[in-house]
Design a protein around this motif. Sequence first.
Motif, PDB file in Angstrom:
ATOM      1  N   GLY A 216      -7.091 -44.402  19.679  1.00 17.91           N
ATOM      2  CA  GLY A 216      -6.719 -42.992  19.802  1.00 17.91           C
ATOM      3  C   GLY A 216      -6.444 -42.637  21.249  1.00 17.91           C
ATOM      4  N   ALA A 217      -6.838 -41.428  21.646  1.00 19.47           N
ATOM      5  CA  ALA A 217      -6.571 -40.962  23.019  1.00 19.47           C
ATOM      6  C   ALA A 217      -7.542 -39.835  23.368  1.00 19.47           C
ATOM      7  CB  ALA A 217      -5.126 -40.454  23.138  1.00 19.47           C
ATOM      8  N   GLU A 218      -7.866 -39.737  24.661  1.00 16.10           N
ATOM      9  CA  GLU A 218      -8.677 -38.619  25.142  1.00 16.10           C
ATOM     10  C   GLU A 218      -8.034 -38.060  26.398  1.00 16.10           C
ATOM     11  OE1 GLU A 218     -12.434 -40.731  25.627  1.00 16.10           O
ATOM     12  OE2 GLU A 218     -12.186 -40.736  27.802  1.00 16.10           O
ATOM     13  N   VAL A 219      -8.377 -36.809  26.693  1.00 20.07           N
ATOM     14  CA  VAL A 219      -7.841 -36.172  27.898  1.00 20.07           C
ATOM     15  C   VAL A 219      -9.018 -35.711  28.750  1.00 20.07           C
ATOM     16  CG1 VAL A 219      -7.574 -33.920  26.749  1.00 20.07           C
ATOM     17  CG2 VAL A 219      -6.230 -34.454  28.804  1.00 20.07           C
ATOM     18  N   SER A 220      -8.924 -35.954  30.067  1.00 17.13           N
ATOM     19  CA  SER A 220      -9.987 -35.613  31.002  1.00 17.13           C
ATOM     20  C   SER A 220      -9.443 -34.649  32.057  1.00 17.13           C
ATOM     21  CB  SER A 220     -10.503 -36.887  31.682  1.00 17.13           C
ATOM     22  OG  SER A 220     -11.446 -36.566  32.684  1.00 17.13           O
ATOM     23  N   GLN A 221     -10.195 -33.584  32.292  1.00 17.66           N
ATOM     24  CA  GLN A 221      -9.861 -32.632  33.355  1.00 17.66           C
ATOM     25  C   GLN A 221     -10.969 -32.683  34.404  1.00 17.66           C
ATOM     26  OE1 GLN A 221      -7.174 -30.269  33.953  1.00 17.66           O
ATOM     27  NE2 GLN A 221      -8.292 -30.390  35.896  1.00 17.66           N
ATOM     28  N   ASP A 222     -10.590 -32.926  35.659  1.00 13.81           N
ATOM     29  CA  ASP A 222     -11.569 -32.949  36.747  1.00 13.81           C
ATOM     30  C   ASP A 222     -11.876 -31.523  37.216  1.00 13.81           C
ATOM     31  OD1 ASP A 222     -11.613 -35.703  36.705  1.00 13.81           O
ATOM     32  OD2 ASP A 222     -10.057 -35.896  38.231  1.00 13.81           O
ATOM     33  N   TYR A 223     -13.094 -31.354  37.743  1.00 11.06           N
ATOM     34  CA  TYR A 223     -13.538 -30.050  38.245  1.00 11.06           C
ATOM     35  C   TYR A 223     -14.279 -30.214  39.563  1.00 11.06           C
ATOM     36  CZ  TYR A 223     -12.709 -27.868  33.666  1.00 11.06           C
ATOM     37  OH  TYR A 223     -12.133 -27.384  32.527  1.00 11.06           O
ATOM     38  N   ALA A 224     -14.328 -29.122  40.321  1.00 12.68           N
ATOM     39  CA  ALA A 224     -15.263 -28.957  41.438  1.00 12.68           C
ATOM     40  C   ALA A 224     -15.918 -27.590  41.232  1.00 12.68           C
ATOM     41  CB  ALA A 224     -14.532 -29.023  42.771  1.00 12.68           C
ATOM     42  N   CYS A 225     -16.964 -27.309  41.995  1.00 15.02           N
ATOM     43  CA  CYS A 225     -17.653 -26.019  41.846  1.00 15.02           C
ATOM     44  C   CYS A 225     -17.535 -25.205  43.128  1.00 15.02           C
ATOM     45  CB  CYS A 225     -19.129 -26.248  41.526  1.00 15.02           C
ATOM     46  SG  CYS A 225     -19.387 -26.930  39.886  1.00 15.02           S
ATOM     47  N   ASP A 226     -17.362 -23.892  42.979  1.00 15.27           N
ATOM     48  CA  ASP A 226     -17.309 -23.023  44.158  1.00 15.27           C
ATOM     49  C   ASP A 226     -18.739 -22.716  44.638  1.00 15.27           C
ATOM     50  OD1 ASP A 226     -18.377 -20.961  42.625  1.00 15.27           O
ATOM     51  OD2 ASP A 226     -16.458 -19.927  42.356  1.00 15.27           O
ATOM     52  N   ALA A 227     -18.830 -21.848  45.655  1.00 18.91           N
ATOM     53  CA  ALA A 227     -20.135 -21.573  46.271  1.00 18.91           C
ATOM     54  C   ALA A 227     -21.126 -20.939  45.295  1.00 18.91           C
ATOM     55  CB  ALA A 227     -19.950 -20.666  47.480  1.00 18.91           C
ATOM     56  N   ASN A 228     -20.590 -20.334  44.225  1.00 16.02           N
ATOM     57  CA  ASN A 228     -21.462 -19.708  43.225  1.00 16.02           C
ATOM     58  C   ASN A 228     -21.733 -20.627  42.032  1.00 16.02           C
ATOM     59  OD1 ASN A 228     -21.630 -17.215  44.638  1.00 16.02           O
ATOM     60  ND2 ASN A 228     -19.536 -16.773  43.944  1.00 16.02           N
ATOM     61  N   GLY A 229     -21.311 -21.877  42.179  1.00 16.88           N
ATOM     62  CA  GLY A 229     -21.549 -22.828  41.100  1.00 16.88           C
ATOM     63  C   GLY A 229     -20.557 -22.724  39.959  1.00 16.88           C
ATOM     64  N   LYS A 230     -19.507 -21.927  40.155  1.00 17.20           N
ATOM     65  CA  LYS A 230     -18.513 -21.758  39.076  1.00 17.20           C
ATOM     66  C   LYS A 230     -17.507 -22.908  39.152  1.00 17.20           C
ATOM     67  CE  LYS A 230     -15.323 -18.259  37.285  1.00 17.20           C
ATOM     68  NZ  LYS A 230     -15.709 -18.438  35.893  1.00 17.20           N
ATOM     69  N   PRO A 231     -17.361 -23.653  38.048  1.00 22.55           N
ATOM     70  CA  PRO A 231     -16.433 -24.789  38.091  1.00 22.55           C
ATOM     71  C   PRO A 231     -14.972 -24.331  38.058  1.00 22.55           C
ATOM     72  CG  PRO A 231     -17.524 -24.671  35.939  1.00 22.55           C
ATOM     73  CD  PRO A 231     -18.104 -23.578  36.780  1.00 22.55           C
ATOM     74  N   PHE A 232     -14.139 -25.045  38.810  1.00 22.42           N
ATOM     75  CA  PHE A 232     -12.690 -24.783  38.758  1.00 22.42           C
ATOM     76  C   PHE A 232     -11.959 -26.120  38.658  1.00 22.42           C
ATOM     77  CE2 PHE A 232     -13.918 -25.055  43.204  1.00 22.42           C
ATOM     78  CZ  PHE A 232     -12.948 -25.868  43.762  1.00 22.42           C
ATOM     79  N   GLU A 233     -10.796 -26.084  38.010  1.00 22.64           N
ATOM     80  CA  GLU A 233     -10.025 -27.307  37.761  1.00 22.64           C
ATOM     81  C   GLU A 233      -9.456 -27.850  39.055  1.00 22.64           C
ATOM     82  OE1 GLU A 233      -7.088 -26.365  34.828  1.00 22.64           O
ATOM     83  OE2 GLU A 233      -8.564 -26.063  33.249  1.00 22.64           O
ATOM     84  N   THR A 234      -9.507 -29.156  39.214  1.00 18.40           N
ATOM     85  CA  THR A 234      -8.859 -29.821  40.343  1.00 18.40           C
ATOM     86  C   THR A 234      -7.867 -30.832  39.778  1.00 18.40           C
ATOM     87  OG1 THR A 234     -10.584 -31.499  40.469  1.00 18.40           O
ATOM     88  CG2 THR A 234     -10.858 -29.554  41.855  1.00 18.40           C
ATOM     89  N   GLY A 235      -6.631 -30.758  40.216  1.00 14.56           N
ATOM     90  CA  GLY A 235      -5.613 -31.690  39.734  1.00 14.56           C
ATOM     91  C   GLY A 235      -5.224 -31.418  38.294  1.00 14.56           C
ATOM     92  N   GLN A 236      -4.378 -32.274  37.806  1.00 15.25           N
ATOM     93  CA  GLN A 236      -3.864 -32.141  36.447  1.00 15.25           C
ATOM     94  C   GLN A 236      -4.747 -32.922  35.468  1.00 15.25           C
ATOM     95  OE1 GLN A 236      -1.105 -30.219  35.630  1.00 15.25           O
ATOM     96  NE2 GLN A 236      -1.442 -29.581  37.748  1.00 15.25           N
ATOM     97  N   PRO A 237      -4.784 -32.490  34.203  1.00 21.96           N
ATOM     98  CA  PRO A 237      -5.496 -33.299  33.216  1.00 21.96           C
ATOM     99  C   PRO A 237      -4.828 -34.663  33.061  1.00 21.96           C
ATOM    100  CG  PRO A 237      -4.254 -31.529  32.156  1.00 21.96           C
ATOM    101  CD  PRO A 237      -4.151 -31.303  33.628  1.00 21.96           C
ATOM    102  N   HIS A 238      -5.624 -35.701  32.845  1.00 23.56           N
ATOM    103  CA  HIS A 238      -5.025 -37.009  32.613  1.00 23.56           C
ATOM    104  C   HIS A 238      -5.427 -37.556  31.245  1.00 23.56           C
ATOM    105  CE1 HIS A 238      -8.214 -37.212  35.698  1.00 23.56           C
ATOM    106  NE2 HIS A 238      -8.764 -38.082  34.875  1.00 23.56           N
ATOM    107  N   THR A 239      -4.446 -38.072  30.572  1.00 22.62           N
ATOM    108  CA  THR A 239      -4.635 -38.587  29.216  1.00 22.62           C
ATOM    109  C   THR A 239      -4.797 -40.095  29.261  1.00 22.62           C
ATOM    110  OG1 THR A 239      -3.331 -36.785  28.295  1.00 22.62           O
ATOM    111  CG2 THR A 239      -3.583 -38.746  26.932  1.00 22.62           C
TER     112      THR A 239
END
Length: 197
Positions: A108-131
């Motif tokens: 099959g297949a899976e998709v992964s999205q990378d994240y980092a967290c801001d100063a308040n611990g809120k995650p935000f997307e970094t880069g494009q999702p990769h399949t």
Amino acid sequence: MTAFHEKTPEQAPALKTFVSALEELVQTSDELQADFWPRLQAAMQALVARDDWLPDSVAVPHPEYYQQYCLHVDAQERFSVVSFVWGPGQSTPIHDHTVWGAIGMLRGAEVSQDYACDANGKPFETGQPHTLLAGDVACVSPTIGDIHRVSNVFEDKVSVSVHAYGADIGRVSRHVFPLEGGSPKTFVSGYSTQVAR
Ligand code: FE2
């Protein structure tokens, strides 16, 4: 002769070869060495190049939760190997690993999205999702990027990936990052089936 589907994961020759390669790898290198990642990737690519070795017993989806079946834990807990079985539409929360990891797509297949967290611990997307498609390999670690969210690409069929981690991952204390931010939640994943020790 035992039917293939009745074998335990440890008996699969492809897995034995992979485990031997990882034993050699952790004895002779570490993730800060230049040869580590290419060797890890090559071993995982060889493991998922063919989809004819994973026993059916560790490829069973759950209707609600993605499954993590333990295939092997190194006697010294230097690494572990897990099959991830994604039911249709299933995904992880945003999480980290805290140790090196290699992900090989078996079925099959899976998709992964990378994240980092801001100063308040809120995650935000970094880069494009990769399949990842069958045969593809990706890596994670605190040194190369460790926070992501992974989903089955398919809403109507099961996907299976094989993961190796630089510890007995079912016993590692790691983190889930709430979408709204704040303190990460500590979790220990365990495994979907009891592990013989
Ligand atoms: Fe992950």
